[in-house]
Scaffold this motif. Structure first.
Motif, PDB file in Angstrom:
ATOM      1  N   ARG A 191       0.847  -1.189   0.000  1.00  0.00           N
ATOM      2  CA  ARG A 191       0.000   0.000   0.000  1.00  0.00           C
ATOM      3  C   ARG A 191       0.878   1.233   0.000  1.00  0.00           C
ATOM      4  NH1 ARG A 191      -4.862  -0.346  -1.508  1.00  0.00           N
ATOM      5  NH2 ARG A 191      -3.481  -1.307  -2.981  1.00  0.00           N
TER       6      ARG A 191
ATOM      7  N   GLU B  76     -10.976  -0.284   9.201  1.00  0.00           N
ATOM      8  CA  GLU B  76     -10.153   0.236   8.111  1.00  0.00           C
ATOM      9  C   GLU B  76      -8.761   0.562   8.642  1.00  0.00           C
ATOM     10  OE1 GLU B  76     -11.886   3.689   6.289  1.00  0.00           O
ATOM     11  OE2 GLU B  76     -13.371   2.497   5.211  1.00  0.00           O
ATOM     12  N   LEU B  77      -7.745   0.133   7.906  1.00  0.00           N
ATOM     13  CA  LEU B  77      -6.354   0.509   8.184  1.00  0.00           C
ATOM     14  C   LEU B  77      -5.924   1.465   7.088  1.00  0.00           C
ATOM     15  CD1 LEU B  77      -4.786  -2.998   8.899  1.00  0.00           C
ATOM     16  CD2 LEU B  77      -5.437  -1.279  10.576  1.00  0.00           C
ATOM     17  N   THR B  78      -5.460   2.634   7.479  1.00  0.00           N
ATOM     18  CA  THR B  78      -4.993   3.623   6.515  1.00  0.00           C
ATOM     19  C   THR B  78      -3.498   3.820   6.696  1.00  0.00           C
ATOM     20  OG1 THR B  78      -7.123   4.767   6.639  1.00  0.00           O
ATOM     21  CG2 THR B  78      -5.288   5.990   5.674  1.00  0.00           C
ATOM     22  N   VAL B  79      -2.745   3.733   5.617  1.00  0.00           N
ATOM     23  CA  VAL B  79      -1.318   4.031   5.676  1.00  0.00           C
ATOM     24  C   VAL B  79      -1.207   5.556   5.732  1.00  0.00           C
ATOM     25  CG1 VAL B  79       0.910   3.833   4.532  1.00  0.00           C
ATOM     26  CG2 VAL B  79      -0.739   1.949   4.375  1.00  0.00           C
ATOM     27  N   ILE B  80      -0.781   6.078   6.877  1.00  0.00           N
ATOM     28  CA  ILE B  80      -0.683   7.524   7.064  1.00  0.00           C
ATOM     29  C   ILE B  80       0.604   8.044   6.429  1.00  0.00           C
ATOM     30  CG2 ILE B  80      -0.575   9.393   8.766  1.00  0.00           C
ATOM     31  CD1 ILE B  80      -3.293   7.917   8.657  1.00  0.00           C
TER      32      ILE B  80
ATOM     33  N   LYS C  51      -9.350  -2.715   4.118  1.00  0.00           N
ATOM     34  CA  LYS C  51     -10.579  -3.010   4.855  1.00  0.00           C
ATOM     35  C   LYS C  51     -10.465  -4.386   5.499  1.00  0.00           C
ATOM     36  CE  LYS C  51     -14.330  -1.461   4.661  1.00  0.00           C
ATOM     37  NZ  LYS C  51     -15.069  -0.738   5.677  1.00  0.00           N
TER      38      LYS C  51
ATOM     39  N   SER D 112      -9.378   2.710  12.004  1.00  0.00           N
ATOM     40  CA  SER D 112     -10.757   3.087  12.298  1.00  0.00           C
ATOM     41  C   SER D 112     -11.520   1.807  12.593  1.00  0.00           C
ATOM     42  CB  SER D 112     -11.404   3.803  11.117  1.00  0.00           C
ATOM     43  OG  SER D 112     -10.728   5.002  10.842  1.00  0.00           O
TER      44      SER D 112
ATOM     45  N   GLN E 157      -1.909   6.963   2.308  1.00  0.00           N
ATOM     46  CA  GLN E 157      -3.323   7.321   2.140  1.00  0.00           C
ATOM     47  C   GLN E 157      -4.169   6.196   1.550  1.00  0.00           C
ATOM     48  OE1 GLN E 157      -4.033   9.971   3.922  1.00  0.00           O
ATOM     49  NE2 GLN E 157      -1.819  10.115   4.148  1.00  0.00           N
ATOM     50  N   GLU E 158      -3.585   5.063   1.215  1.00  0.00           N
ATOM     51  CA  GLU E 158      -4.374   3.934   0.739  1.00  0.00           C
ATOM     52  C   GLU E 158      -4.890   3.158   1.945  1.00  0.00           C
ATOM     53  OE1 GLU E 158      -2.719   3.061  -3.708  1.00  0.00           O
ATOM     54  OE2 GLU E 158      -1.819   1.900  -2.087  1.00  0.00           O
ATOM     55  N   ILE E 159      -6.015   2.494   1.757  1.00  0.00           N
ATOM     56  CA  ILE E 159      -6.752   1.877   2.865  1.00  0.00           C
ATOM     57  C   ILE E 159      -6.889   0.378   2.648  1.00  0.00           C
ATOM     58  CG2 ILE E 159      -9.012   1.805   4.021  1.00  0.00           C
ATOM     59  CD1 ILE E 159      -9.298   4.785   3.280  1.00  0.00           C
TER      60      ILE E 159
ATOM     61  N   LEU F 117       0.267   3.860  10.789  1.00  0.00           N
ATOM     62  CA  LEU F 117      -1.045   3.376  10.393  1.00  0.00           C
ATOM     63  C   LEU F 117      -2.125   4.086  11.196  1.00  0.00           C
ATOM     64  CD1 LEU F 117      -0.348  -0.470  10.389  1.00  0.00           C
ATOM     65  CD2 LEU F 117      -0.458   1.041   8.403  1.00  0.00           C
TER      66      LEU F 117
END
Length: 75
Positions: free
Chosen positions: A6, A19-23, A13, A35, A9-11, A32
Motif C-alpha cells: 500500500r 479500516e487501516l490507513t497508511v498515514i 478493509k 478506524s 493514504q491507501e486503505i 497506520l
C-alpha cells in the motif's frame, strides 16, 4: 499471512467495520491509522501480550486464594 503493498493514504478493509490507513512511510517506520468500532480494543502486540499475562496471573491468584479460603472453611 496476507501481505499487501500500500502507498500512503491507501486503505485496507477488514470486514465491514475496520479500516487501516497508511498515514505515512518514513524509512523503516510505517504509521497506520485504524478506524474501528469503539467496542473493539486495539493494542500493539507487546501491550496485548502484557495484558493477557496480567489477566492470567490475576485469575490464577484469585483461584489460589479461593482454594485457600475453602480449605480454611473446612477446618
Amino acid at each position: 499471512m496476507l501481505v499487501l503493498t500500500r502507498k500512503p493514504q491507501e486503505i485496507i478493509k477488514i470486514g465491514d467495520d475496520i479500516e487501516l490507513t497508511v498515514i505515512s512511510i518514513d524509512g523503516d517506520q510505517v504509521k497506520l491509522g485504524i478506524s474501528a468500532p469503539k467496542n473493539i480494543e486495539i493494542h500493539r502486540k507487546e501491550i496485548y501480550l502484557s495484558i493477557q499475562k496480567e489477566n492470567a496471573d490475576a485469575a490464577s491468584t484469585s483461584l489460589n486464594m479461593l482454594k485457600k479460603l475453602k480449605s480454611l472453611k473446612n477446618m
